[in-house]
Design a protein around this motif. Structure first.
Motif, PDB file in Angstrom:
ATOM      1  N   VAL A  53      -8.402   5.199   2.067  1.00  0.00           N
ATOM      2  CA  VAL A  53      -9.477   4.618   2.870  1.00  0.00           C
ATOM      3  C   VAL A  53      -9.554   3.104   2.682  1.00  0.00           C
ATOM      4  O   VAL A  53      -9.649   2.346   3.652  1.00  0.00           O
ATOM      5  N   CYS A  54      -9.510   2.636   1.430  1.00  0.00           N
ATOM      6  CA  CYS A  54      -9.672   1.194   1.218  1.00  0.00           C
ATOM      7  C   CYS A  54      -8.540   0.403   1.861  1.00  0.00           C
ATOM      8  O   CYS A  54      -8.751  -0.737   2.310  1.00  0.00           O
ATOM      9  N   ASP A  55      -7.347   0.984   1.937  1.00  0.00           N
ATOM     10  CA  ASP A  55      -6.210   0.271   2.519  1.00  0.00           C
ATOM     11  C   ASP A  55      -6.253   0.280   4.041  1.00  0.00           C
ATOM     12  O   ASP A  55      -6.037  -0.747   4.690  1.00  0.00           O
ATOM     13  N   VAL A  56      -6.536   1.436   4.625  1.00  0.00           N
ATOM     14  CA  VAL A  56      -6.560   1.487   6.089  1.00  0.00           C
ATOM     15  C   VAL A  56      -7.784   0.739   6.628  1.00  0.00           C
ATOM     16  O   VAL A  56      -7.737   0.140   7.706  1.00  0.00           O
ATOM     17  N   MET A  81       0.844  -1.186   0.000  1.00  0.00           N
ATOM     18  CA  MET A  81       0.000   0.000   0.000  1.00  0.00           C
ATOM     19  C   MET A  81       0.885   1.243   0.000  1.00  0.00           C
ATOM     20  O   MET A  81       1.920   1.267   0.667  1.00  0.00           O
ATOM     21  N   VAL A  82       0.459   2.267  -0.707  1.00  0.00           N
ATOM     22  CA  VAL A  82       1.161   3.542  -0.645  1.00  0.00           C
ATOM     23  C   VAL A  82       0.729   4.269   0.624  1.00  0.00           C
ATOM     24  O   VAL A  82      -0.429   4.176   1.051  1.00  0.00           O
ATOM     25  N   SER A 125     -11.018  -0.139  -5.286  1.00  0.00           N
ATOM     26  CA  SER A 125      -9.960  -1.068  -4.860  1.00  0.00           C
ATOM     27  C   SER A 125      -8.619  -0.375  -4.689  1.00  0.00           C
ATOM     28  O   SER A 125      -7.632  -1.006  -4.300  1.00  0.00           O
ATOM     29  N   GLY A 126      -8.571   0.932  -4.962  1.00  0.00           N
ATOM     30  CA  GLY A 126      -7.363   1.701  -4.713  1.00  0.00           C
ATOM     31  C   GLY A 126      -6.227   1.353  -5.649  1.00  0.00           C
ATOM     32  O   GLY A 126      -6.434   0.936  -6.794  1.00  0.00           O
ATOM     33  N   PRO A 160     -11.270   8.833  -3.111  1.00  0.00           N
ATOM     34  CA  PRO A 160     -11.889   8.073  -4.207  1.00  0.00           C
ATOM     35  C   PRO A 160     -12.153   6.607  -3.878  1.00  0.00           C
ATOM     36  O   PRO A 160     -12.992   5.969  -4.522  1.00  0.00           O
ATOM     37  N   THR A 161     -11.442   6.075  -2.873  1.00  0.00           N
ATOM     38  CA  THR A 161     -11.574   4.655  -2.551  1.00  0.00           C
ATOM     39  C   THR A 161     -12.569   4.377  -1.433  1.00  0.00           C
ATOM     40  O   THR A 161     -12.771   3.212  -1.069  1.00  0.00           O
TER      41      THR A 161
END
Length: 248
Positions: free
Chosen positions: A140-143, A64-65, A203-204, A188-189
């Protein structure tokens, strides 16, 4: 296979380092924790590691970035608590926060208020660079994935390697136009149905292994992902009385 080799090499290198030995770094299996998280502060990249065949967290699962900062602590930690919304410095607010240690958390890019359409969009466009006050900012999608899938007690190692972002590489970023008033306030995610961004962004940018893509698709289809979405409306934020202050 290359990812696996690189993941094993990373953890062996960190385990051989005197500083991480002094921190008590362990990457063998921990009951109840399917993953370990490796944060490369210098390269603004988070790599999630799953267990290999020998029972060690060396198998790259997804990357993840992120954005850390000069005050992000290096070391070895285990997550103690998480929050659906969390008050941050400023004041500002973050969604799906997981505390790493002390006043340092994984969280979204900060929001001006506890509304999902009120993100600090100029800060959002700095994701992937050193931009935070010390916390680790993520899409958001990653965290949310960390919030959903990494139980309290998950091990976290934070290290520096500006030349090598991690076993899977560094994901890209998404640009939000600061003049677009209809979209700029949203990540956007964010999976919220009110998000005006196209669903293709949900899905980021994460780099996912085949196993991670399978898990992602299953979670979309069986209701797990949508089942833990924060309500769209303003929410009360959680407090952690044992730790004062949080760095955004």
């Amino acid at each position: 296979a290359l990812w696996d080799e690189r993941g094993k090499a990373l953890m062996e290198q960190l385990a051989a380092d005197e500083f991480y030995q002094s921190e008590g770094l362990k990457y063998s299996a921990k009951d109840g924790c399917p993953y370990m998280i490796a944060v490369n502060r210098a390269a603004s990249t988070v790599t999630v590691l799953a267990l290999d065949d020998e029972g060690n967290y060396t198998k790259p699962y997804m990357a993840m970035v992120c954005s850390g900062g000069a005050d992000t602590p290096l070391g070895f930690f285990a997550t103690p608590v998480n929050y659906d919304w969390r008050l941050l410095a400023g004041p500002s607010y973050g969604q799906y926060a997981t505390r790493i240690w002390d006043s340092y958390l994984f969280h979204t890019v900060p929001y001006y208020s506890q509304h999902k359409d009120d993100i600090e969009y100029d800060q959002f466009n700095q994701l992937g660079t050193q931009a935070s006050l010390g916390c680790i900012r993520l899409l958001v999608c990653d965290v949310k994935w960390i919030y959903d899938n990494c139980p309290i007690g998950t091990r976290v190692v934070i290290y520096d390697n500006a030349d090598d972002p991690g076993p899977m590489g560094k994901p890209g970023t998404i640009y939000t136009d600061p003049t677009d008033e209809s979209k700029r306030g949203w990540d956007p995610t964010d999976p919220d149905s009110a998000n005006p961004w196209d669903a293709a962004f949900r899905s980021g940018t994460a780099i996912r292994s085949e196993a991670a893509w399978n898990e992602w698709n299953d979670a979309q289809n069986d209701g797990r992902w949508n089942g833990s979405i924060n309500p769209t409306d303003l929410q009360g934020w959680s407090t952690d009385s044992s730790v004062e202050g949080t760095r955004g």
